[in-house]
Scaffold this active site. Structure first.
Site, short mmCIF file in Angstrom:
data_model
loop_
_atom_site.label_atom_id
_atom_site.label_comp_id
_atom_site.label_asym_id
_atom_site.label_seq_id
_atom_site.Cartn_x
_atom_site.Cartn_y
_atom_site.Cartn_z
CG ASP A 47 -1.85 1.74 1.27
OD1 ASP A 47 -2.34 1.57 0.41
OD2 ASP A 47 -2.09 1.82 2.86
CD GLU A 70 -4.54 1.05 -2.84
OE1 GLU A 70 -5.51 2.84 -2.54
OE2 GLU A 70 -4.85 0.90 -1.97
CG ASP A 120 -0.97 3.30 5.91
OD1 ASP A 120 -1.34 3.92 4.98
OD2 ASP A 120 -0.66 3.74 7.20
#
Length: 180
Positions: free
Chosen positions: A5, A66, A139
């Protein structure tokens, strides 16, 4: 499977092992941090070094990052895009296949609903991995969700570790049709 992430201040990382039956086991979860006061090149180098260490320590076969999407805060999206680029670069340096997934794809894969909120995704990650509590900060949980999403969507590790489940086959068929 390594999920990332991306973020300039906090970069979530999560490594999971996913079996052909889609069951998953937590291998590692953490957050790489860079000092907000450091110059950008030092912050990006710090993230790269952290990602290299995670890869060296845990040996994932694939990396999922991501996908950066439009946000109203240009400074935030720039930092996220830069960290994403570093993640993809490190994967390339190590010869690992890499993929990107949007937040909607991740939410749909984990909860079955593409508009799920963060708490729902985090709760499902904890449930899927049989954890007593949700990984923190957010996260870290997001990175685990990314790794699970990629494995369940028929990523290289899922395909290499055995035959696809009926759900994975249906998803792959739907994606092929959508690309036409």
């Amino acid at each position: 499977m390594l999920g990332i992430d991306p973020g300039l201040t906090r970069c979530g990382v999560g490594v999971v092992d996913v079996a052909p039956d889609r069951s998953a086991t937590l291998v590692y979860v953490g957050v790489l941090r860079s000092d907000h006061g450091d110059p950008i090149e030092r912050r990006l180098a710090s993230i790269a070094a952290g990602l290299r260490a995670v890869i060296d320590d845990h040996g994932p076969a694939v990396v999922a990052v991501e996908r950066v999407f439009a946000q109203h805060n240009r400074q935030t999206v720039m930092g996220t895009a830069q960290a994403s680029g570093i993640a993809l670069l490190v994967a390339g340096e190590r010869g690992l296949p890499a993929a990107t997934h949007t937040p909607t794809e991740i939410k749909a894969a984990i909860t079955g609903y593409g508009a799920a909120d963060k708490r729902q995704v985090q709760a499902m990650v904890a449930r899927i991995l049989r954890l007593d509590e949700v990984p923190k900060p957010a996260d870290a949980a997001d990175a685990l969700a990314l790794a699970l999403c990629h494995a369940w969507r028929g990523g290289p590790v899922a395909a290499a570790s055995g035959p696809l489940t009926p759900a994975q086959r249906a998803w792959a068929d739907a994606e092929r049709l959508a690309r036409r």
